[in-house]
Design a protein around this motif. Structure first.
Motif, short mmCIF file in Angstrom:
data_model
loop_
_atom_site.label_atom_id
_atom_site.label_comp_id
_atom_site.label_asym_id
_atom_site.label_seq_id
_atom_site.Cartn_x
_atom_site.Cartn_y
_atom_site.Cartn_z
N LEU A 147 13.02 -17.84 -22.98
CA LEU A 147 12.78 -19.17 -23.54
C LEU A 147 14.07 -19.80 -24.03
N SER A 148 14.99 -18.97 -24.53
CA SER A 148 16.24 -19.49 -25.06
C SER A 148 17.18 -19.99 -23.97
N GLN A 149 16.86 -19.72 -22.71
CA GLN A 149 17.68 -20.27 -21.63
C GLN A 149 17.49 -21.78 -21.51
N SER A 150 16.28 -22.24 -21.81
CA SER A 150 16.01 -23.67 -21.73
C SER A 150 16.04 -24.34 -23.10
N SER A 151 15.66 -23.60 -24.13
CA SER A 151 15.67 -24.13 -25.50
C SER A 151 16.29 -23.08 -26.40
N PRO A 152 17.62 -23.06 -26.53
CA PRO A 152 18.29 -21.96 -27.24
C PRO A 152 17.77 -21.76 -28.66
#
Length: 536
Positions: free
Chosen positions: A332-337
């Motif tokens: 998830l942090s790849q799109s919303s860190p």
């Protein structure tokens, strides 16, 4: 006939004679257990206390200032403040009451985290016993929890991570007892899972990933279950997972609002190496190898049994949770860190309980591995001071008077500056003057920061000051660009240079002092304070 009667009488007398002796042995065994366990746990807690109090008095860093600023307000105002911040409310509400008892000193505020870390020791003993079924496993779990350096670090930090690590223990136990282990009464464990998962969600957002990983583990357990068991397993999942969601429902609108407007603009998308390094963060790099060899042997032995026994199912479920919890967060942090190593607190319990099962089933190799890990962990250094704000504030504070203006180009630093500087000062940041010194408004922060400039936001503040007023410009010390490339931190770095240059160019502003006078990296979150006097 008389001989038989005499024989029966002697046998009965012998039985009566042996029964008190057997009862006495049983009583001694029971008494020994009731005495030995509390004494052993008390000794472990005492050792853990010695390891986890070395740095209770170091200065607060940015996030700890926010903890005090949010908790030290009326209880009913905390949820509204958190709409700006991005966190759930339970930790701050409990800390609100704790401050009334322990005070707001560094030791007093951090002692709540310390208490959570110490409570994790007996709770881990209970967890090891309930999952793996032996007192040996209970002691292994308690020892691992007592010496784990990750937990030792956050036991001495005024944040919610020690509390999250503590809460993850009953969540893990209840999940396994409800869905993986053989037990005659599952319903209390199902309800326990729902309640404990909801409580964890009200403490931090990353238990969402734990819950999702547990859901994936449940799917595997469902596939492995006998046909007759599946209907009950499905019904219990509806109660457990559905109950947790229902209990968390009142906070869901706030969570969605926070996700849309706050997020973590200070974070970069984590590299793949961050995901691979998760075991090393929780366990330590060298201990990670020891666990892989020693505990891994026991876990493999559990998973190789056919058909898969209850402890094999528990090990498989824990393995899935250990892998998927950080993996889902990383994805998830790849799109919303929203990645930070401290958030891995939610994975400490499943990691250590999986290691417990592996070590307990590895026999002598497991005992050797446990001893070696404890020796390594005991050598681990105490947490370092994450900020120099306290020393800077103590150096410049005596020169300041009520009405002087403190400008922080890193807005989230204001709560910790306000904690350490004298009363009566005014505070401002890149977006203008601030009136709530205990929390920073992260909502749409990057967009708001992009719209600022020294001409439109700094100049009016300086023009409004009377001659003789002191202005303190507090800016971060950027000694490496690696931590200053995210959208938020990049803007802070650029605006700090612009604000400093504008004050330097202003002929009415004269530098009185600069703190610190020297700085030696590496040190996280350092700041520099330049004190100006308005001369005209």
């Amino acid at each position: 006939m008389g001989h038989r009667l005499l024989l029966r009488t002697l046998m009965a007398a012998s039985a009566l004679h042996r029964r008190p002796a057997a009862l006495a042995r049983h009583a001694r065994s029971l008494t020994g257990s009731w005495v030995a366990v509390p004494l052993g746990l008390a000794a472990l807690i005492a050792l853990s206390l010695m390891m986890r109090t070395a740095e209770l008095k170091i200065g607060f860093w940015i996030d700890e200032g926010l903890s005090v600023g949010i908790a030290d307000r009326p209880l009913g105002d905390i949820p509204a403040a958190l709409r700006k911040d991005g966190s759930p409310p339970l930790y701050y509400m409990l800390l609100h009451f704790w401050l009334g008892v322990a005070g707001d000193s560094e030791e007093g505020v951090r002692s709540f985290s310390l208490m959570c870390a110490l409570l994790a020791v007996p709770v881990a003993w209970w967890a090891g016993l309930k999952i793996w079924g032996t007192h040996k496993a209970g002691w292994f779990a308690a020892v691992l929890m007592a010496f784990n350096p990750f937990l030792s670090q956050y036991a001495q930090e005024a944040r919610m991570y020690a509390m999250v690590a503590l809460l993850a223990i009953p969540v893990t136990v209840c999940f396994l007892r409800a869905y993986a282990l053989d037990t005659s009464s599952r319903r209390p464990w199902v309800i326990g899972f729902a309640v404990s998962e909801a409580v964890a969600l009200y403490t931090h957002n990353w238990p969402i990933f734990f819950g999702a990983a547990a859901g994936a583990a449940w799917i595997v357990l469902f596939a492995l279950a006998e046909r007759a068991r599946r209907k009950e397993l499905f019904r219990d999942a509806l109660i457990g997972f559905g109950g947790a969601a229902l209990l968390y429902l009142p906070w869901v609108p706030t969570t969605l609002y926070q996700a849309q407007h706050t997020g973590a603009p200070w974070a970069d998308a984590p590299a793949f190496s961050s995901l691979l390094g998760v075991p090393g963060v929780i366990l330590g790099r060298l201990p990670e190898i020891v666990f892989l060899i020693c505990a891994g042997a026991g876990v493999i032995a559990l998973l190789r049994t056919r058909p898969l026994g209850q402890h094999g199912r528990a090990a498989l479920a824990l393995l899935i949770i250990c892998v998927l919890t950080p993996t889902l967060a990383w994805g998830l942090s790849q799109s919303s860190p929203a990645w930070a190593n401290r958030y891995l607190a939610v994975a400490v319990a499943p990691y250590l309980l999986l290691a417990t099962g592996g070590l307990a089933h590895a026999r002598r190799l497991g005992v050797f591995g446990l001893a070696l890990v404890v020796v390594m962990w005991a050598q681990d250094t105490a947490p370092v001071e994450k900020s120099n704000v306290r020393s800077v504030a103590h150096n410049i504070g005596p020169s300041l008077a009520p009405g002087d203006l403190v400008i922080s180009t890193q807005p989230e630093t204001i709560p910790v500056l306000h904690y350490y500087l004298p009363d009566g000062l005014r505070y401002a940041t890149l977006t203008g003057e601030e009136t709530d010194f205990g929390v920073w408004d992260w909502r749409d922060g990057v967009e708001r920061l992009e719209a600022t400039s020294a001409e439109t936001d700094l100049a009016p503040l300086i023009d409004s000051l009377e001659p003789g007023t002191r202005v303190v410009l507090v800016e971060p010390i950027v000694w490496t660009l690696n931590r200053w490339r995210a959208p938020w931190t990049k803007l802070i770095r650029i605006r700090s240079k612009e604000w400093a240059q504008a004050l330097s160019n202003d002929p009415t502003m004269e530098i009185a002092s600069i703190q610190p006078t020297n700085f030696t990296p590496p040190r996280p979150n350092p700041v520099r304070a330049t004190v100006y006097v308005k001369t005209g």
